[in-house]
Design a protein around this motif. Structure first.
Motif, PDB file in Angstrom:
ATOM      1  N   ALA A 128       0.847  -1.189   0.000  1.00  0.00           N
ATOM      2  CA  ALA A 128       0.000   0.000   0.000  1.00  0.00           C
ATOM      3  C   ALA A 128       0.884   1.241   0.000  1.00  0.00           C
ATOM      4  CB  ALA A 128      -0.923   0.025   1.228  1.00  0.00           C
ATOM      5  N   TYR A 129       0.381   2.273  -0.630  1.00  0.00           N
ATOM      6  CA  TYR A 129       1.012   3.597  -0.592  1.00  0.00           C
ATOM      7  C   TYR A 129       2.507   3.556  -0.931  1.00  0.00           C
ATOM      8  CZ  TYR A 129      -3.512   4.096   1.331  1.00  0.00           C
ATOM      9  OH  TYR A 129      -4.862   4.012   1.469  1.00  0.00           O
ATOM     10  N   GLY A 130       2.806   2.811  -2.013  1.00  0.00           N
ATOM     11  CA  GLY A 130       4.168   2.827  -2.546  1.00  0.00           C
ATOM     12  C   GLY A 130       5.146   1.868  -1.892  1.00  0.00           C
ATOM     13  N   ALA A 161       6.184 -10.538  -6.205  1.00  0.00           N
ATOM     14  CA  ALA A 161       5.762  -9.661  -7.299  1.00  0.00           C
ATOM     15  C   ALA A 161       4.464  -9.015  -6.822  1.00  0.00           C
ATOM     16  CB  ALA A 161       5.542 -10.460  -8.573  1.00  0.00           C
ATOM     17  N   TYR A 162       3.846  -8.224  -7.652  1.00  0.00           N
ATOM     18  CA  TYR A 162       2.606  -7.548  -7.248  1.00  0.00           C
ATOM     19  C   TYR A 162       1.564  -8.560  -6.769  1.00  0.00           C
ATOM     20  CZ  TYR A 162      -1.925  -5.273  -7.779  1.00  0.00           C
ATOM     21  OH  TYR A 162      -3.201  -4.814  -7.562  1.00  0.00           O
ATOM     22  N   ARG A 163       1.227  -8.490  -5.511  1.00  0.00           N
ATOM     23  CA  ARG A 163       0.231  -9.372  -4.886  1.00  0.00           C
ATOM     24  C   ARG A 163       0.531 -10.855  -5.156  1.00  0.00           C
ATOM     25  NH1 ARG A 163      -0.765  -5.080  -2.893  1.00  0.00           N
ATOM     26  NH2 ARG A 163      -2.815  -4.185  -2.425  1.00  0.00           N
ATOM     27  N   HIS A 164       1.818 -11.180  -5.205  1.00  0.00           N
ATOM     28  CA  HIS A 164       2.198 -12.556  -5.530  1.00  0.00           C
ATOM     29  C   HIS A 164       3.466 -12.970  -4.790  1.00  0.00           C
ATOM     30  CE1 HIS A 164       2.364 -16.189  -7.981  1.00  0.00           C
ATOM     31  NE2 HIS A 164       3.673 -16.004  -8.013  1.00  0.00           N
ATOM     32  N   ARG A 196       5.589   9.258  -1.902  1.00  0.00           N
ATOM     33  CA  ARG A 196       5.351   9.460  -3.328  1.00  0.00           C
ATOM     34  C   ARG A 196       3.869   9.360  -3.667  1.00  0.00           C
ATOM     35  NH1 ARG A 196      10.070   6.287  -3.405  1.00  0.00           N
ATOM     36  NH2 ARG A 196       8.829   4.418  -3.506  1.00  0.00           N
ATOM     37  N   TYR A 197       3.145   8.596  -2.900  1.00  0.00           N
ATOM     38  CA  TYR A 197       1.730   8.382  -3.175  1.00  0.00           C
ATOM     39  C   TYR A 197       0.958   9.663  -2.859  1.00  0.00           C
ATOM     40  CZ  TYR A 197      -2.152   5.147  -3.880  1.00  0.00           C
ATOM     41  OH  TYR A 197      -3.234   4.477  -4.365  1.00  0.00           O
ATOM     42  N   ALA A 198       0.218  10.153  -3.854  1.00  0.00           N
ATOM     43  CA  ALA A 198      -0.407  11.477  -3.752  1.00  0.00           C
ATOM     44  C   ALA A 198      -1.284  11.634  -2.501  1.00  0.00           C
ATOM     45  CB  ALA A 198      -1.211  11.763  -5.010  1.00  0.00           C
ATOM     46  N   ILE A 280     -14.335  -0.309 -12.295  1.00  0.00           N
ATOM     47  CA  ILE A 280     -15.603  -0.740 -11.686  1.00  0.00           C
ATOM     48  C   ILE A 280     -16.549   0.460 -11.560  1.00  0.00           C
ATOM     49  CG2 ILE A 280     -16.642  -1.658  -9.564  1.00  0.00           C
ATOM     50  CD1 ILE A 280     -13.971  -3.285  -9.211  1.00  0.00           C
ATOM     51  N   GLU A 281     -15.977   1.593 -11.144  1.00  0.00           N
ATOM     52  CA  GLU A 281     -16.810   2.803 -11.033  1.00  0.00           C
ATOM     53  C   GLU A 281     -17.353   3.203 -12.403  1.00  0.00           C
ATOM     54  OE1 GLU A 281     -15.069   6.196  -9.045  1.00  0.00           O
ATOM     55  OE2 GLU A 281     -16.790   7.457  -9.560  1.00  0.00           O
ATOM     56  N   ALA A 282     -16.480   3.200 -13.412  1.00  0.00           N
ATOM     57  CA  ALA A 282     -16.901   3.607 -14.757  1.00  0.00           C
ATOM     58  C   ALA A 282     -17.916   2.619 -15.338  1.00  0.00           C
ATOM     59  CB  ALA A 282     -15.681   3.726 -15.666  1.00  0.00           C
ATOM     60  N   LYS A 298     -17.515   4.515  -1.286  1.00  0.00           N
ATOM     61  CA  LYS A 298     -16.389   5.459  -1.363  1.00  0.00           C
ATOM     62  C   LYS A 298     -15.166   4.874  -2.058  1.00  0.00           C
ATOM     63  CE  LYS A 298     -17.424   7.052   3.207  1.00  0.00           C
ATOM     64  NZ  LYS A 298     -16.799   7.292   4.506  1.00  0.00           N
ATOM     65  N   GLN A 299     -15.167   3.579  -2.351  1.00  0.00           N
ATOM     66  CA  GLN A 299     -14.020   2.929  -3.009  1.00  0.00           C
ATOM     67  C   GLN A 299     -14.569   1.702  -3.719  1.00  0.00           C
ATOM     68  OE1 GLN A 299     -11.710   1.293  -4.220  1.00  0.00           O
ATOM     69  NE2 GLN A 299      -9.682   2.092  -3.770  1.00  0.00           N
ATOM     70  N   ALA A 300     -14.727   1.817  -5.031  1.00  0.00           N
ATOM     71  CA  ALA A 300     -15.447   0.790  -5.789  1.00  0.00           C
ATOM     72  C   ALA A 300     -14.730  -0.557  -5.832  1.00  0.00           C
ATOM     73  CB  ALA A 300     -15.694   1.283  -7.211  1.00  0.00           C
ATOM     74  N   LEU A 301     -13.471  -0.602  -5.390  1.00  0.00           N
ATOM     75  CA  LEU A 301     -12.716  -1.862  -5.431  1.00  0.00           C
ATOM     76  C   LEU A 301     -13.002  -2.748  -4.212  1.00  0.00           C
ATOM     77  CD1 LEU A 301     -10.713  -3.574  -6.942  1.00  0.00           C
ATOM     78  CD2 LEU A 301      -8.859  -2.128  -6.114  1.00  0.00           C
TER      79      LEU A 301
END
Ligand code: EPU
Length: 340
Positions: A128-130, A161-164, A196-198, A280-282, A298-301
């Motif tokens: 999370a968050y970078g 790796a990413y989520r792995h 770095r995470y906005a 998902i939102e779109a 508030k968070q479609a994921l």
């Protein structure tokens, strides 16, 4: 040591109903060898459970559920460059993060407030968050039921790796053949705030903090998470329900042409990560539900159980969301949690 016919509703953060035929609360690593030696469990299906925050319970479980509750956290080494900190698989992840910060060992602050246990953290390489936990792992110790022995995995052997991780390969997080018992992290002494995470940067700015220390970053991460993500104790959920999909550069370019504001994250290998929450939102699913299960306002994921849902209800909503995103974007969403 064994319990039978145990209610699992409180053992999963989606609060789905189900019972385990047999259950052991594992409070010491050596209990795992005893389980294996018990002829009663020969050939029985096994499942390793941590905090239950990444789990979709699809009804009753006919096998043996091993609930990892091994405690302990300590400094196991220190050199000029780093602190080495070990924790038992059953420790609560967030409490562990706060403990390291209180001891003056920074590094885990971006991973504050992630639900679940220490033992589960490396399995899906929580991030999370970078920051991903794999970046700081020194060693993972597991009991391997196939070899009847402890096995130590170096960071490289974990194949993060990413989520792995390696723990997901061959489905070993599903078949109960490997139980992580302890995690050792290497926390470098040379520390720099990772903002770095906005969202985190904005939160620190709003607090008037320009030179954050680790506890400032943790406080900002906690505030952002509390604002965006539902508390499972209030609205049952399992965090992000889908992986952020990784597509080819060509597919991403084509999507960008059709949807200029689609967020894209170029990957080192040339492929492009998309934001599943945006897709998902779109596709119209933010705040929408099918029966008792929907995607969070508030968070479609984040998939949420509005009350009384079963694993089947989760599957139905999941399939509807996947179909909506597939139809609109030709992108396949894969679920993050484990289905039991
Ligand atoms: N977005 C939308 N609509 C939404 C949600 C998100 O348009 O409803 C957009 C955001 O505006 C942003 C992008 O999608 O442009 C990414 O959203 P966000 O920053 O909220 O992060 P995420 O990709 O949805 C991932 C992790 C989270 C982690 C955050 C922060 C995955 C699957 N999820 O979410 O991890 O906390 O980044 O780093 O990678 C978890 O795995 O359970 C989890 C919470």
């Amino acid at each position: 040591m064994y319990q039978t016919d145990v209610d699992l509703a409180a053992c999963n953060t989606l609060a789905l109903p189900g019972r385990a035929a047999a259950y052991v609360r594992v409070t010491a690593a050596d209990m795992l060898a005893e389980v294996e030696a018990n002829p009663r469990w020969l050939g029985q299906r096994r499942f390793i459970l941590g905090g239950g925050s990444n789990l979709v319970l699809c009804g009753d479980f006919a096998g043996l559920l091993l609930h990892m509750a091994i405690p302990g956290r300590r400094l196991v080494g220190e050199d000029d460059e780093a602190w080495y900190v070990e924790a038992g698989a059953g420790e609560n992840w967030h409490a562990f993060v706060l403990w390291t910060l209180a001891r003056g060992w920074p590094g885990l602050e971006n991973l504050a407030l992630i639900p679940g246990t220490v033992g589960a953290a490396p399995v899906q390489n929580i991030g999370a968050y970078g920051l991903e936990v794999g970046e700081l792992v020194a060693r993972v110790r597991a009991w391997d039921f196939r070899r009847n022995a402890y096995v130590d995995y170096s960071r490289e052997a974990c194949r993060f790796a990413y989520r792995h991780s390696v723990f997901k390969e061959e489905g070993r997080h599903l078949d109960g053949s490997l139980a992580i018992v302890a995690l050792t992290l290497r926390l470098p002494k040379r520390w720099q705030a990772n903002c770095r995470y906005a969202d985190v940067a904005q939160e620190l700015t709003a607090r008037g903090i320009t030179q954050p220390v680790a506890s400032d970053v943790a406080a900002a991460v906690i505030a952002v998470r509390q604002r965006k993500l539902p508390d499972p104790a209030v609205l049952p959920n399992a965090g992000s329900f889908f992986h952020n999909p990784i597509v080819s550069a060509a597919q991403a370019a084509e999507l960008q042409q059709r949807y200029p504001d689609v967020p894209i994250y170029p990957q080192p290998d040339g492929r492009v990560k998309l934001a599943a929450g945006w897709l998902i939102e779109a596709a119209g699913w933010k705040g929408k539900a099918l029966g008792p299960v929907g995607m969070y306002q508030k968070q479609a994921l984040v998939l949420v159980n509005h009350g009384g849902a079963s694993g089947e209800d989760v599957r139905r909503s999941m399939a509807a969301v996947q179909a909506a995103v597939r139809t609109k974007f030709a992108v396949e969403l894969t679920p993050e949690p484990v289905f039991l």
